[in-house]
Design an enzyme around this catalytic site. Structure first.
Site, PDB file in Angstrom:
ATOM      1  CG  HIS A 141      43.264  -0.464  61.835  1.00 55.48           C
ATOM      2  ND1 HIS A 141      43.290  -0.950  63.120  1.00 55.48           N
ATOM      3  CD2 HIS A 141      43.309  -1.567  61.028  1.00 55.48           C
ATOM      4  CE1 HIS A 141      43.343  -2.273  63.100  1.00 55.48           C
ATOM      5  NE2 HIS A 141      43.350  -2.667  61.846  1.00 55.48           N
ATOM      6  CG  HIS A 155      40.141  -4.307  59.018  1.00 62.30           C
ATOM      7  ND1 HIS A 155      39.854  -5.069  60.126  1.00 62.30           N
ATOM      8  CD2 HIS A 155      41.489  -4.109  59.039  1.00 62.30           C
ATOM      9  CE1 HIS A 155      40.980  -5.309  60.788  1.00 62.30           C
ATOM     10  NE2 HIS A 155      41.980  -4.746  60.144  1.00 62.30           N
ATOM     11  CD  GLU A 156      43.944  -2.134  56.841  1.00 67.07           C
ATOM     12  OE1 GLU A 156      44.542  -1.327  57.581  1.00 67.07           O
ATOM     13  OE2 GLU A 156      44.101  -3.363  56.933  1.00 67.07           O
TER      14      GLU A 156
END
Length: 186
Positions: free
Chosen positions: A24, A20-21
């Site tokens: 980003h 997820h990170e």
């Protein structure tokens, strides 16, 4: 990675959080939000400049100057308010996109759903007095440092609700043929 996350999450859940990170980072979300915020920040500066010039500027102004001043102040305040809400909506969208990318990258949306559930549940148990200092750092977490977001507050949140995130991960799980995400009937 904090030691708290390392202790609380299973390896597959940590993989989902990291994916997820990294999503980003890959999609340059910080740069996107920064660029999208430019007009709102500029409008906010105009409002602040106008306010301070009125308070500290002194001097006499004629009626036309006051009308122009009021118009600039009003338009700038409206642009700032609209920009604020749109940036929050963009941030919620980018969070859902990062969830989707992490789920597809790892092939285990249920692992990310489990991590979100664990972390959100633990954050909700922390007293709100202790979270006031964490509010400014919400952009740095994959789940916001607030509890449930009833009513109008959801428009001011930088992250979608846990329910919305779990629902999306459940759909992705079904698309991938994975077992149902936690909290969802299969």
């Amino acid at each position: 990675m904090t030691t708290g996350l390392l202790r609380r999450l299973e390896p597959a859940e940590l993989e989902g959080v990291l994916a997820h990170e990294l999503s980003h980072v890959r999609h340059k979300d910080v740069a996107v939000i920064t660029i999208a915020s430019f007009l709102g920040v500029l409008a906010g500066l105009v409002v602040r400049f106008a306010f301070y010039s009125q308070v500290f500027g002194g001097g006499r102004r004629d009626q036309n100057t006051a009308a122009v001043f009021a118009a600039v102040l009003g338009v700038s305040a409206a642009v700032y308010a609209i920009s604020f809400l749109l940036i929050r909506a963009l941030s919620r969208y980018r969070e859902l996109a990062a969830d989707r990318a992490a789920a597809l990258l790892t092939g285990r949306p249920s692992a990310l759903a489990a991590a979100l559930t664990k972390v959100s549940g633990e954050i909700a148990r922390i007293p709100s007095e202790d979270l006031r200092t964490a509010q400014a750092f919400n952009a740095f977490y994959f789940t916001p440092a607030t509890g449930r977001e009833p009513g109008v507050e959801r428009f001011f949140s930088t992250h979608p609700s846990l329910e919305q995130r779990l629902e999306q991960l459940g759909r992705i799980s079904a698309e991938l043929g994975e077992a149902a995400a936690p909290g969802k009937a299969g």
